[in-house]
Design a protein around this motif. Structure first.
Motif, short mmCIF file in Angstrom:
data_model
loop_
_atom_site.label_atom_id
_atom_site.label_comp_id
_atom_site.label_asym_id
_atom_site.label_seq_id
_atom_site.Cartn_x
_atom_site.Cartn_y
_atom_site.Cartn_z
N ALA A 19 0.59 -0.86 -0.18
CA ALA A 19 0.23 -0.19 -0.10
C ALA A 19 0.65 0.83 0.17
CB ALA A 19 -1.08 0.10 1.14
N ALA A 20 1.98 1.32 0.63
CA ALA A 20 2.75 2.63 0.78
C ALA A 20 3.26 2.33 -0.16
CB ALA A 20 3.85 2.56 1.96
N GLY A 21 3.89 1.96 -1.08
CA GLY A 21 4.72 1.91 -2.47
C GLY A 21 3.61 2.78 -3.73
N ARG A 22 2.30 2.24 -3.61
CA ARG A 22 1.16 2.48 -4.40
C ARG A 22 1.07 4.33 -4.32
NH1 ARG A 22 -1.08 -1.87 -3.24
NH2 ARG A 22 -3.24 -0.74 -2.30
N MET A 23 1.16 4.55 -2.99
CA MET A 23 0.16 5.59 -2.86
C MET A 23 2.13 6.95 -2.31
SD MET A 23 -2.06 4.41 0.80
CE MET A 23 -2.84 6.18 0.56
N PHE A 24 2.85 6.50 -2.26
CA PHE A 24 3.94 7.20 -2.13
C PHE A 24 4.16 7.31 -3.45
CE2 PHE A 24 5.92 5.41 1.88
CZ PHE A 24 4.60 6.30 3.00
N GLY A 28 2.50 10.77 -3.34
CA GLY A 28 4.16 11.75 -2.03
C GLY A 28 3.61 10.84 -1.15
N ILE A 29 5.24 11.11 -0.44
CA ILE A 29 5.29 10.11 0.68
C ILE A 29 4.55 11.51 1.41
CG2 ILE A 29 7.07 10.09 2.56
CD1 ILE A 29 8.70 9.61 0.41
N ASP A 30 4.89 12.61 2.16
CA ASP A 30 5.01 13.80 2.76
C ASP A 30 3.06 13.64 2.52
OD1 ASP A 30 6.73 14.31 4.24
OD2 ASP A 30 7.08 16.03 2.35
N ALA A 31 2.49 13.18 1.33
CA ALA A 31 0.69 13.74 1.45
C ALA A 31 0.24 12.77 2.57
CB ALA A 31 0.46 13.73 0.37
N ILE A 32 0.72 11.12 2.44
CA ILE A 32 -0.16 9.83 2.66
C ILE A 32 0.27 10.45 4.49
CG2 ILE A 32 -0.26 7.62 2.92
CD1 ILE A 32 -1.17 9.24 0.54
N GLY A 33 -0.57 9.92 5.15
CA GLY A 33 -0.80 9.88 6.51
C GLY A 33 -0.39 8.18 7.42
N ILE A 34 -0.45 7.63 8.59
CA ILE A 34 0.08 6.68 8.91
C ILE A 34 -1.31 5.95 9.53
CG2 ILE A 34 0.41 5.22 10.82
CD1 ILE A 34 2.78 6.23 11.03
N ALA A 35 -2.28 7.04 9.55
CA ALA A 35 -3.68 6.02 9.50
C ALA A 35 -4.31 5.75 8.33
CB ALA A 35 -4.47 7.43 10.18
N GLU A 36 -4.68 7.10 6.84
CA GLU A 36 -4.64 6.63 5.86
C GLU A 36 -4.39 5.19 4.78
OE1 GLU A 36 -5.11 9.16 1.69
OE2 GLU A 36 -3.71 9.65 2.95
N PRO A 110 10.81 4.33 -9.33
CA PRO A 110 10.58 4.80 -8.00
C PRO A 110 12.13 5.94 -8.29
CG PRO A 110 12.16 2.89 -7.37
CD PRO A 110 11.44 2.27 -8.49
N SER A 111 12.66 5.33 -9.63
CA SER A 111 13.59 6.41 -10.11
C SER A 111 13.03 7.59 -10.30
CB SER A 111 14.58 6.11 -10.81
OG SER A 111 14.12 5.58 -11.82
N ALA A 112 12.15 7.76 -10.87
CA ALA A 112 11.30 9.11 -10.85
C ALA A 112 10.09 9.56 -9.76
CB ALA A 112 10.16 9.10 -12.45
N SER A 113 9.59 8.48 -9.45
CA SER A 113 8.06 8.84 -8.77
C SER A 113 9.02 9.13 -7.62
CB SER A 113 7.31 7.46 -8.82
OG SER A 113 8.15 6.25 -8.62
N LEU A 114 9.87 8.64 -7.28
CA LEU A 114 10.15 8.61 -5.80
C LEU A 114 11.50 10.19 -6.03
CD1 LEU A 114 10.32 5.39 -3.79
CD2 LEU A 114 8.30 7.40 -4.01
N VAL A 115 12.24 10.50 -7.02
CA VAL A 115 13.14 11.34 -6.79
C VAL A 115 12.87 12.70 -6.66
CG1 VAL A 115 12.31 12.43 -9.17
CG2 VAL A 115 15.15 12.58 -7.81
N THR A 116 12.22 13.79 -5.87
CA THR A 116 12.36 14.53 -5.52
C THR A 116 11.69 14.23 -3.95
OG1 THR A 116 11.17 15.32 -7.59
CG2 THR A 116 10.41 16.92 -5.33
N ASP A 117 10.79 13.38 -3.76
CA ASP A 117 10.24 12.96 -1.96
C ASP A 117 11.90 12.74 -1.00
OD1 ASP A 117 7.83 14.02 -2.09
OD2 ASP A 117 7.45 11.59 -2.87
N ALA A 118 12.48 12.33 -1.84
CA ALA A 118 14.05 11.15 -1.49
C ALA A 118 14.61 11.99 -0.54
CB ALA A 118 14.80 10.46 -2.91
#
Length: 202
Positions: A19-24, A28-36, A110-118
């Protein structure tokens, strides 16, 4: 209350990672809270800390696992060697810069989808991302060297790494640009992908 088995715990942990892989990737990482996140995984909020000490720990593991899957695909493509659709690196570029990859930001590499967040997160996250980048560079450089040897050309390992660096940088940059404009300028987005597929290995 039924006791949770080791198998159940392992399955729940895997559900959280999936779930985290899809949602992040998608939001984006910061847009996803633990409850969601836990709701998406089909689990209760409080159960998160039975599996991870912190969100940062989860993000680092998701990043590492996502790159591992992508690098596994790269290794399989290289191992298969050339086929009727071209060299292994051409097939990698064609797959990466495809409309299917562009239109599925919740999956794929994830190279493109997580590049800014990383770059905004902990050293553990950045380290996981850096290890993924190094994996791509090593795989690309090794294939450039193999191709050169097969064709009877000399290629210095340092030059092979530079070529790998350029290839990865341009692939990731093209995908980021194509995704950024695809809703408002779909023709431009397609052109970016098409140009990349045609030019990156020239």
């Amino acid at each position: 209350m039924p006791r949770i088995t080791k198998e159940d715990k392992a399955r729940n942990r895997e559900n959280i990672l999936d779930a985290a892989g899809r949602m992040f990737r998608l939001r984006g990482i910061d847009a996803i809270g633990i409850a969601e996140l836990m709701k998406e995984a089909g689990l209760t909020h409080g159960g998160f800390y039975n599996h991870f000490a912190s969100k940062s720990e989860l993000v680092a593991e998701v990043c590492g696992a996502s790159f591992a899957a992508s690098l596994g695909s790269l290794a399989r493509t290289i191992e298969e060697g050339p086929d009727q659709s071209g060299s292994p690196l051409k097939r990698v570029v064609d797959g990466y810069l495809s409309t299917a990859h562009r239109d599925a930001p919740n999956g794929g590499c994830p190279s493109a989808s997580l590049v800014t967040d990383a770059g905004r997160h902990s050293e553990a996250v950045q380290r996981a991302y850096a290890e993924g980048v190094e994996g791509y560079l090593a795989g690309f450089a090794a294939e450039f060297l193999r191709e050169a040897e097969e064709e009877g050309r000399e290629l210095d390992p340092d030059e092979a790494r530079r070529k790998a660096m350029r290839l990865l940088s341009e692939m990731v940059g093209a995908m980021m640009l194509a995704r950024a404009v695809r809703h408002v300028e779909p023709d431009l987005s397609d052109e970016i992908l098409r140009t990349g597929r045609g030019n990156l290995l020239d």
